[in-house]
Design an enzyme around this catalytic site. Structure first.
Site, short mmCIF file in Angstrom:
data_model
loop_
_atom_site.label_atom_id
_atom_site.label_comp_id
_atom_site.label_asym_id
_atom_site.label_seq_id
_atom_site.Cartn_x
_atom_site.Cartn_y
_atom_site.Cartn_z
N PRO A 148 0.83 -1.21 0.00
CG PRO A 148 -0.77 -1.57 1.63
CD PRO A 148 0.56 -2.07 1.17
CB CYS A 149 0.34 4.49 -1.66
SG CYS A 149 1.12 6.08 -1.90
CD GLN A 150 1.80 1.92 5.01
OE1 GLN A 150 2.60 1.06 4.68
NE2 GLN A 150 1.32 2.01 6.24
#
Length: 438
Positions: A148-150
């Site tokens: 996921p994009c974090q």
């Protein structure tokens, strides 16, 4: 009119060029790119020759899809996949010829989906931070994962591997460090390109290089160019281990010969051998169904009478922006909009092209190009979520073939470096040449 296959409707041309239909109409009016009229109905169309001058369409018209489709691995390549979800990427990679040795996923319903369809797969359910991958060191050809994009905490400094601890990218990078694969594959949303003004991707790229990998320039692939009837976009990262990188050259997959539509997804044709099977699905409340029944195929809230627009949009009616996902009905003759985790969210409506209802589970699955025999576990809401989060199977297959070609190059470079070969064993299926030689 000559061969209709050489012509594209306004909707199709807009999808191919990545512009809106309104932009094409404006180009038509000001002479930038003038559409041709079909005599029988006065519809506006564009000839292939008008589109192929655009850089982003040349890969579609000058493609090698058929030649690449027959790609086969030189040997059995091993794949370890993180954040596996419901198996969209895994199915595509399996079709390309990869052997999955481990698939990790946290969501219990997605894990049950994987086990239900592939009892022989090694599905490891649970928190990735609690899993060690050291037993697979130097045993893996590709490590893949859609982390996921974090955000990272920058504090004005260049971050290293340890500085990203606590994020899921850190766990992806740790798995790379522990397994030392020949190639790594990361996939993410397009938004990662500009996340935190590009700093997130910059940090990810730097860490991949620090781990000892040469990163291919990140690339956004539009699923509709890869035999997927959906306007989904995914960002792919490919890293090649430094000791192998100077011996090979990675090439992104060529596109399919045409853009597939909702008709291809749900009806019998080249994509599926039968109409979409019946399945469970959500329903609309009575008033919402009455309103959406007024929306034409391919239309949205602006196609409603003004008083109905005000009722449906409420305060959003007065805000700026197109909000084209609201009260949106899909069209038989266009690819689906990007699927979300639920088919009836007001901001991202995905109404059936003809019937006034949300898409069913199997319709969702077909738009993501899952095979009809791939069954999803859990309640209906969990099934929608699994499908909506997946990598489209046909996109994964195209990417998998490109990675097989890369690994074949690596294998061939080893052969060139070490010309002394063991005596070749007789093939179980000898070619005519081998039979004559024998």
């Amino acid at each position: 009119m000559e061969d209709r296959a050489e012509y594209y409707s306004i909707a199709q041309a807009a999808d191919i060029l990545g512009v809106t239909k309104e932009t094409l109409r404006r180009w038509d009016e000001n002479g930038t790119m003038v559409a041709q009229r079909v005599e029988s109905n006065n519809y506006r169309v564009y000839h292939k020759s008008q589109l192929e001058f655009f850089e982003n369409t040349q890969h579609m018209f000058k493609n090698a899809w058929d030649a690449e489709f027959v790609t086969k691995p030189n040997r059995s390549y091993k794949l370890l996949e993180l954040f596996a979800g419901a198996g969209g990427l895994a199915i595509g990679m399996e079709r390309a010829g990869f052997e999955s040795v481990l698939l990790n996923e946290l969501d219990k319903h997605a894990c049950n989906t994987l086990r239900k369809n592939r009892p022989d797969w090694n599905v490891v359910e649970g928190d990735i931070s609690k899993i060690s991958f050291t037993q697979y060191r130097d045993q893996i050809d590709i490590l893949s994962g859609g982390f996921p994009c974090q955000s990272f905490s920058y504090a004005g400094k260049q971050l290293g591997f340890e500085d990203t601890r606590g994020t899921l990218f850190y766990e992806f990078a740790r798995a790379v460090r522990e397994t030392n694969p020949k190639v790594l594959l990361g996939e993410n949303v397009r938004g990662l390109l500009n996340h935190d003004n590009g700093e997130t991707l910059k940090t990810i790229s730097n860490i991949i290089r620090d781990l000892g990998y040469t990163l291919v320039e990140p690339h956004v692939l539009k699923a509709m160019f890869y035999q997927v009837p959906q306007k989904r976009e995914r960002l792919f990262l490919v890293g090649i281990r430094n000791d192998l990188a100077d011996k090979v050259k990675f090439a992104w997959p060529s596109s399919y010969k045409r853009i597939l539509t909702m008709r291809d997804a749900l009806k019998k044709g080249e994509l599926y051998p039968c109409d979409v099977p019946t399945s469970e699905g959500q329903t609309y409340p009575k008033r919402k169904a009455e309103i959406l029944k007024m929306v034409p195929p391919g239309g949205y809230w602006r196609d409603l009478p003004d008083n109905i627009q005000r009722e449906y949009m409420m305060k959003s009616y007065y805000l700026g922006g197109g909000k084209t996902g609201m009260a949106r009905r899909l069209s038989w003759d266009e690819p689906s909009l990007t699927l979300t985790c639920a088919p009836a969210q007001k901001q991202t409506e995905r109404c059936h092209p003809e019937e006034t209802r949300p898409l069913t589970v199997r319709e969702y699955a077909r738009i993501q190009t899952f095979p009809d025999d791939w069954q999803f576990a859990g309640p209906v809401s969990a099934q929608y979520k699994q499908i909506g989060n997946a990598v489209p199977v046909n996109l994964a297959h195209a990417m998998g073939r490109a990675l097989v070609r890369l690994l074949n190059q690596i294998e061939e470079s080893k052969t060139e470096a070490d010309p002394v070969q063991k005596p070749r064993q007789k093939s179980k299926n000898p070619s005519l040449f081998e039979e004559i030689s024998a």
